[in-house]
Design a protein around this motif. Structure first.
Motif, PDB file in Angstrom:
ATOM      1  N   PHE A  83      60.902  35.751  -6.495  1.00  0.00           N
ATOM      2  CA  PHE A  83      61.700  36.800  -7.484  1.00  0.00           C
ATOM      3  C   PHE A  83      60.821  36.522  -8.797  1.00  0.00           C
ATOM      4  O   PHE A  83      59.874  36.363  -9.027  1.00  0.00           O
ATOM      5  CB  PHE A  83      63.179  36.469  -7.555  1.00  0.00           C
ATOM      6  CG  PHE A  83      63.461  36.877  -5.939  1.00  0.00           C
ATOM      7  CD1 PHE A  83      63.702  38.364  -5.564  1.00  0.00           C
ATOM      8  CD2 PHE A  83      63.880  36.279  -5.224  1.00  0.00           C
ATOM      9  CE1 PHE A  83      64.215  38.696  -4.440  1.00  0.00           C
ATOM     10  CE2 PHE A  83      64.269  36.378  -3.939  1.00  0.00           C
ATOM     11  CZ  PHE A  83      64.429  37.634  -3.517  1.00  0.00           C
TER      12      PHE A  83
ATOM     13  N   THR B 107      67.599  28.938  -1.248  1.00  0.00           N
ATOM     14  CA  THR B 107      66.772  29.387  -2.426  1.00  0.00           C
ATOM     15  C   THR B 107      66.169  28.194  -3.036  1.00  0.00           C
ATOM     16  O   THR B 107      67.009  27.293  -3.400  1.00  0.00           O
ATOM     17  CB  THR B 107      67.741  30.491  -3.298  1.00  0.00           C
ATOM     18  OG1 THR B 107      67.976  31.414  -2.686  1.00  0.00           O
ATOM     19  CG2 THR B 107      67.006  30.959  -4.513  1.00  0.00           C
TER      20      THR B 107
ATOM     21  N   PHE C  25      67.209  14.798  -3.764  1.00  0.00           N
ATOM     22  CA  PHE C  25      66.664  16.057  -2.680  1.00  0.00           C
ATOM     23  C   PHE C  25      68.056  16.787  -2.296  1.00  0.00           C
ATOM     24  O   PHE C  25      69.183  15.887  -2.144  1.00  0.00           O
ATOM     25  CB  PHE C  25      66.040  15.259  -1.648  1.00  0.00           C
ATOM     26  CG  PHE C  25      64.594  15.109  -1.605  1.00  0.00           C
ATOM     27  CD1 PHE C  25      63.755  16.040  -1.801  1.00  0.00           C
ATOM     28  CD2 PHE C  25      64.198  13.530  -1.434  1.00  0.00           C
ATOM     29  CE1 PHE C  25      62.510  15.815  -1.764  1.00  0.00           C
ATOM     30  CE2 PHE C  25      63.043  13.423  -1.759  1.00  0.00           C
ATOM     31  CZ  PHE C  25      62.125  14.478  -1.485  1.00  0.00           C
TER      32      PHE C  25
ATOM     33  N   ILE D 113      71.656  15.208  -0.549  1.00  0.00           N
ATOM     34  CA  ILE D 113      73.189  15.516  -1.040  1.00  0.00           C
ATOM     35  C   ILE D 113      73.954  16.366   0.040  1.00  0.00           C
ATOM     36  O   ILE D 113      75.195  15.778   0.369  1.00  0.00           O
ATOM     37  CB  ILE D 113      73.305  16.294  -2.265  1.00  0.00           C
ATOM     38  CG1 ILE D 113      72.606  15.552  -3.347  1.00  0.00           C
ATOM     39  CG2 ILE D 113      74.623  16.669  -2.618  1.00  0.00           C
ATOM     40  CD1 ILE D 113      72.701  16.288  -4.705  1.00  0.00           C
TER      41      ILE D 113
ATOM     42  N   HIS E 196      75.917  26.423  -3.308  1.00  0.00           N
ATOM     43  CA  HIS E 196      75.211  26.613  -4.481  1.00  0.00           C
ATOM     44  C   HIS E 196      75.247  25.046  -5.145  1.00  0.00           C
ATOM     45  O   HIS E 196      76.176  24.229  -5.459  1.00  0.00           O
ATOM     46  CB  HIS E 196      75.676  27.298  -5.582  1.00  0.00           C
ATOM     47  CG  HIS E 196      75.035  27.737  -6.815  1.00  0.00           C
ATOM     48  ND1 HIS E 196      75.800  27.892  -8.084  1.00  0.00           N
ATOM     49  CD2 HIS E 196      73.890  27.363  -7.447  1.00  0.00           C
ATOM     50  CE1 HIS E 196      75.057  27.926  -8.945  1.00  0.00           C
ATOM     51  NE2 HIS E 196      73.695  27.585  -8.559  1.00  0.00           N
TER      52      HIS E 196
END
Ligand code: COA
Ligand code: ADP
Length: 600
Positions: A110, A139, A243, A247, A276
């Motif tokens: 994008f 993403t 990274f 997590i 997210h």
């Protein structure tokens, strides 16, 4: 670089004619490999496994994240961080000695972010069997080492499969970016809250009296976990960012402990909701991970996990929250019935209610988004909580149909073309032509179905039932009877429209049937169903658009088109002619300004 290498690199670039020809030739010979594709294969050793000799999901998430990150960086040419991961459903566990194969490739870039698809399969080296474990979309955001925003070059899809992924990636991104707001809206929706509360009481009644329930219930405090981790260089990339996979692995660890405390047995992670990474973490951070069982259902439980970071005296930073679904399997591999829980009075009770809501949303999402078209009933009940997923499914189905490359030209008249695609149980057709109207204008005129009576003789009546939002409307359409003495037909249709995400994308108007309690079928009318139909509209020039109408023909539509397909008539041509006349007559009524997708 030597001159010949420079020449080869230049001529091989995807945009050069030679590069394109070479790519196509490779596609033809099935030797083509996506340049962003990265593969990882790993034998599962005891050090990767839990005490049941199964690969820990945390370890798998680390491998998935690092493989996907390498794929993203291959395209970006600079470091990338994990921004989000969509829902993951784990279909199988993986045992010690088996091989995990991970394949990641960037589907679409994008601005500074890109979507990477990750496929995980498991292989048994002793019998050669291979099976799917999960598929995930992550993403990644590219970041210059100096921190300034990166503008990624576009990814050019080369095969039909890449074209399809590229096209629907825009739709997935739209949903990802509004995910948080959708959840908030649904959880705050009054009628949804009411149905959840009612559902809660029904469940209590069906599983015994309230006092019985309370006696058996496990207090949630018993499942609460808090654990701290110090981020060391081994947990971070060369930019010292932790990274994402690490997590996720820590989060999965505390969630598993919470789930085990509830059932005093080994739980199996079945799904992780879309999440997210809200902010970065780096070497030297202390990560505080907290988990608790939010609710149990008959055979599964939801565990919530929260990850926060701090350094020295700084306040806690919220890094991530995730919701994981666990099951506890018996010896035969069937899910065990789980005990009810007793939530804490304040926060616990809220989370308990929200977990019920999330379960409903999760099921809708899984059912509507992940099901293959053929596995879904034609008409899905519409309600505000599944609206976003139905809208996604609507546009997704049309984009997938449009991306197919086995359309056969069936008939052509004055540059209006009729194509067909026959499959096992369905017949799809598309009608395509250019019209001297700007694409944005055609989009506005064609997306308002109430105007369609003006040009489509098959539309006797079209009433707007609900304007769900700017891009989604629900209509009732009445069409003539197929046979002379037969009943008229009606359809309840959801129309979802999308402006292009960027210059190569079409405008899309997608149609599919839904059911509404307020508009049940009646005796005197045949209720018809539309699986997938609609328009794609491309800009050819500032004043010309290429318009394609698609229809995955159901029994109700077939009689109208079958004589055309058989070459006995050309009603597709007259319909298109009247559509183009309508567009030309009304082009001054609709503004021609290029629209850009607002959610992007
Ligand atoms: N899902 C997918 N993409 C998202 C997203 C989400 N939930 N939230 C933001 N993005 C995308 C935006 O769409 C934008 O993409 P684009 O440039 O292609 O249009 C890109 O992220 C940057 O968005 P921007 O608004 O400039 O930045 P932001 O302040 O929203 O930050 C992150 C987004 C991801 C960079 C930021 O939240 C972050 O640094 N998170 C931590 C990432 C990390 O370190 N992960 C590893 C584990 S800690
Ligand atoms: P919410 O409370 O709205 O669910 P949070 O981001 O605060 O959202 O937390 C996400 C999940 O993490 C919670 O649902 C809960 O399961 C878990 N959690 C949060 N705080 C704690 C805590 N102090 N102890 C244990 N688990 C927690």
């Amino acid at each position: 670089m030597s001159r010949s290498v420079q020449w080869f690199t230049k001529m091989s670039s995807p945009n050069s004619t030679w590069g394109k020809l070479k790519d196509l030739a490779l596609v033809d010979r099935e030797m083509y490999r996506n340049p962003t594709e990265v593969k990882k294969s790993q034998i599962v050793m005891p050090c990767h496994a839990n005490h049941c000799q199964e690969l820990s999901v945390g370890q798998l998430l680390k491998w998935m994240d690092s493989t996907a990150c390498l794929s993203a960086e291959r395209h970006a040419g600079c470091p990338c961080v994990t921004a989000s991961v969509d829902d993951i459903y784990f279909e199988h566990t993986i045992g010690v000695g088996q091989v995990v194969n991970i394949k990641a490739k960037a589907n679409r870039a994008f601005n500074s972010s890109m979507e990477v698809g990750i496929e995980v399969t498991c292989e048994d080296l002793f019998n050669g069997r291979c099976w799917k474990v999960c598929y995930a979309y992550a993403t990644f955001v590219a970041r210059h080492p100096g921190g300034e925003k990166v503008h990624l070059r576009q990814l050019v899809p080369r095969t039909q499969a890449e074209q399809a992924e590229h096209s629907v990636a825009a739709e997935r991104r739209r949903m990802r970016l509004i995910h948080h707001d959708i959840m908030k809206d649904i959880l705050n929706n009054e009628s949804f809250q009411k149905s959840i509360t009612e559902g809660f009481y029904i469940r209590q009644l069906s599983s015994g009296t309230e006092s019985q329930d309370l006696q058996e219930a496990v207090p949630t405090e018993r499942t609460q976990v808090e654990s701290v981790e110090l981020v060391l260089p081994t947990h971070a990339n060369h930019q010292v960012n932790t990274f994402g996979g690490q997590i996720m692995a820590w989060m999965e660890n505390v969630a598993t402990i919470a789930a085990s405390r509830l059932c005093n047995a080994h739980p199996t992670l079945k799904a992780i909701d879309m999440f997210h990474f809200r902010g970065p973490s780096s070497v030297g951070d202390r990560l505080v991970l907290k988990a608790i069982v939010n609710n149990t259902f008959m055979n599964s439980m939801e565990v919530g996990v929260c990850a926060e970071a701090y350094k020295g005296e700084e306040p806690l930073r919220h890094i991530n929250s995730a919701f994981m679904t666990f099951e506890v399997l018996d010896e035969a591999g069937r899910p065990r019935t789980l005990p009810p829980i007793r939530p804490e009075p304040t926060e616990g009770k809220r989370r308990y209610q929200e977990a019920i809501a999330r379960k409903k949303i999760r099921l809708d999402r899984k059912y509507i988004i992940s099901c293959k078209q053929t596995e879904m009933p034609l008409s899905v009940p519409w309600d505000p909580s599944n609206q976003v997923y139905l809208s996604y499914n609507n546009v997704f189905a049309l984009k997938m149909l449009a991306a197919r490359d086995n359309w056969v030209l069936n008939h052509e008249k004055n540059q209006v073309s009729l194509y067909t695609m026959e499959e096992d149980k369905s017949l799809c057709f598309k009608v395509e032509a250019e019209v001297a109207v700007p694409a944005a204008t055609a989009f506005l005129l064609l997306s308002d179905l109430t105007c369609r009576q003006e040009w489509d003789r098959h539309y006797n009546l079209c009433e707007l039932i609900t304007k769900v939002d700017e891009d989604d409307m629900i209509y009732r359409v009445v069409t003539p009877s197929v046979s002379e003495a037969g009943k008229v037909q009606d359809f309840v249709l959801m129309a979802s429209r999308r402006p292009p995400c960027d210059r190569g994308d079409p405008y899309v108007v997608a149609l599919r049937s839904v059911t509404l309690p307020t508009h049940q079928p009646t005796e005197d009318v045949n209720r018809g169903e539309v699986m997938c139909a609609g328009f794609t509209i491309y800009d050819i020039s500032s004043s010309t658009a290429k318009i394609t109408y698609y229809n995955q023909a159901s029994a109700e539509v077939l009689p109208y088109i079958s004589t055309d397909i058989a070459g006995l008539s050309s009603s597709f041509y007259s319909s298109f002619l009247s559509c183009s006349r309508f567009l030309l007559e009304h082009k001054a009524d609709a503004p021609a300004t290029n629209l850009v997708s607002t959610a992007l």
